[in-house]
Design a protein around this motif. Structure first.
Motif: not given
Lengths: 224, 294
Positions: B83, B115, B119, B136, B139, B141-143, B146, B170, B173
């Motif tokens: 991330v 994804v 997220a 957002q 999120r 960044d997480f996506a 992934l 977060a 997630t």
């Protein structure tokens, strides 16, 4: 690699279509320079060597404008970090960026060359057009390769706007020389001749050589 | 037995002026959520960057999914997600276009729609990334971490600067990642975050690991703390004991004998926060003076 190049190129072209950060500036610069030459040279029309020189120097400086923006999104928006983490060949980024710059140059020339014909060129532009297109494509390839290589080198320096042209212009002297020599007979007042094969071959060999060098060193450039 | 996702043995990292990591050892099992905790300068980020392959180690053995991350092999990059805080988020493309772009750089990416749902960005997929709020963006960044469908995900201070709602999102997630069987290594300053998310944590200070274990177990073996409010003075009293039953009996008997209530009484094991503070707290100036004088 083709998949990665396609994705990177699509991203750059989409961003350009939405922001118009490079192509309009390059085009405007080229057309404005032709206007300045028109008045500065105090001649209503050019032909032969002088016409070819004016055309290529103008296109070269317009290309430098686009080159400076080439990696800005990668540097400012963390694209380099994401790319370095991805399991793809690093040279995919080089190929995609060179293709993007090549595409920008082609679009600029679609406007700038007719403008050149209108504002400065004495002889008719239609007759030599096929030969001119061939020279333009070969020279654009060289400019795109050198421009991308130097832009990748300069992007992480503080004075990138200064360093990029300082390194690019000397490296592109052979391209400007060969392109001008190949273009001059096409723009002769006496009637268009075909572009000299020798200069076309020099352009092609330069493109191939610098392309291989850039392909070989870009990986290290990105890592460091 | 399955090999650990991460194996670290006697890891050292030195800079000209400082030794940032001084011989640490730990393992992270596959499917585990592992936290590295510690104050600023503890060596957490250096350790994570070595594991990510961003930084070269000075000495020691490091294995990530069976590979040496220092070599940055392509097969490892295919299996690891990182991330990046805001990294790789181009501003002029939509959320979907961005995820689709990065998905094309991986050999077996996770489905972009999936994804986006994971997220929590379902309603934002056609919005340009520059218009997203801070939460957002995180999120997203997480996506991005992934989208390559990694087995191991590094989260370096994943919720720093978040508002409470974004933090909770977060956390959810990360829990989803754990449910998917992903291995997660996170560094954080927030002890509640570590307590809520991590199967095990390691507390670092000055480049060393001070303790390692499950958050709930780190206080095991320590004394119970009994706290109550004195009825006469109104002051809060506390005592530590191995036998809280005996102490409570003693306190309640005495209070009953005096006919006074025993207010605000609590019995607690040291929390992760107590353990953390106990291990990482710098000695106060007065204490230092005492030591020097002594």
């Amino acid at each position: 690699m083709r998949r990665a190049v396609g994705a990177l190129l699509r991203k750059d072209l989409t961003a350009e279509l939405r922001t118009f950060e490079s192509i309009p500036a390059m085009t405007l610069f080229a057309v404005t320079t032709f206007v300045l030459f028109h008045f500065g040279l105090d001649r209503s029309s050019l032909e032969g060597d002088l016409a070819a020189g004016v055309l290529w120097v103008t296109l070269l400086f317009a290309a430098v404008l686009g080159q400076n923006r080439l990696f800005v999104a990668e540097e400012e928006q963390g694209g380099f970090d994401g790319f370095l983490l991805a399991p793809v060949d690093r040279t995919a980024l080089f190929v995609a960026k060179a293709l993007a710059l090549f595409a920008f140059l082609v679009v600029v020339e679609i406007v700038a060359v007719p403008a050149f014909g209108l504002l400065l060129l004495g002889p008719d532009l239609l007759d030599p057009l096929p030969g001119l297109v061939l020279v333009l494509l070969l020279a654009d390839a060289g400019i795109a390769i050198v421009g991308t290589l130097v832009a990748g080198l300069a992007i992480r320096t503080r004075a990138r706007d200064l360093i990029a042209p300082l390194l690019t212009l000397p490296l592109l002297v052979p391209v400007v020389l060969a392109a001008s020599e190949a273009t001059a007979p096409l723009l002769a007042q006496a009637g268009a001749e075909g572009p000299p094969g020798r200069w076309l071959a020099i352009l092609a060999i330069y493109d191939l050589t610098i392309g291989l060098v850039a392909y070989g060193v870009f990986d290290f450039l990105l890592e460091d | 037995m399955q090999a650990p996702a991460i194996l670290v043995r006697d890891l050292h990292k030195s800079y000209p002026s400082i030794e940032a990591v001084r011989g640490i050892d730990f393992e992270v099992a596959r499917g585990e959520v592992f936290g590295l905790l510690g104050p600023n300068g503890a060596g957490k980020t250096t350790t994570v960057e070595i594991l990510e392959g961003y930084r070269e180690r000075t000495a020691g053995i490091v294995s990530v999914l069976g590979h040496d991350p220092g070599q940055r092999p392509r097969t490892l990059r295919e299996r690891v997600g990182i991330v990046l805080q805001g990294g790789g988020v181009y501003r002029h493309v939509t959320v979907r276009e961005l995820l689709d772009h990065w998905a094309h750089l991986y050999p077996a990416p996770r489905d972009v729609d999936e994804v986006i749902e994971l997220a929590g960005l379902g309603g934002k997929q056609h919005e340009r990334t520059r218009s997203l709020s801070g939460g957002q963006r995180r999120r997203l960044d997480f996506a991005l971490a992934l989208v390559g469908d990694p087995e191991l995900i590094f989260l370096d201070e994943p919720t720093t600067g978040f508002d409470p709602a974004a933090r909770r999102a977060a956390w959810q997630t990360v829990r989803t990642l754990a449910e998917l069987g992903k291995t997660v290594l996170l560094t954080t300053h927030y002890l509640d975050e570590a307590q809520a998310l991590c199967d095990r944590v390691a507390i670092m200070k000055d480049g060393r690991i001070l303790t390692i274990g499950a958050p709930a177990e780190l206080g095991v073996g320590a004394l119970y703390r009994v706290v109550w409010r004195d009825a006469e003075t109104g002051e809060v009293q506390s005592r530590e004991t191995e036998d809280p039953t005996g102490l409570l009996h003693q306190l309640t008997s005495a209070a009953l004998a005096r006919g006074e209530p025993l207010r605000d009484i609590t019995v607690a094991r040291p929390s992760l926060e107590d353990v953390y503070l106990d291990l990482t707290e710098e000695p106060s100036a007065a204490a230092s003076q005492e030591v020097r004088d002594g």
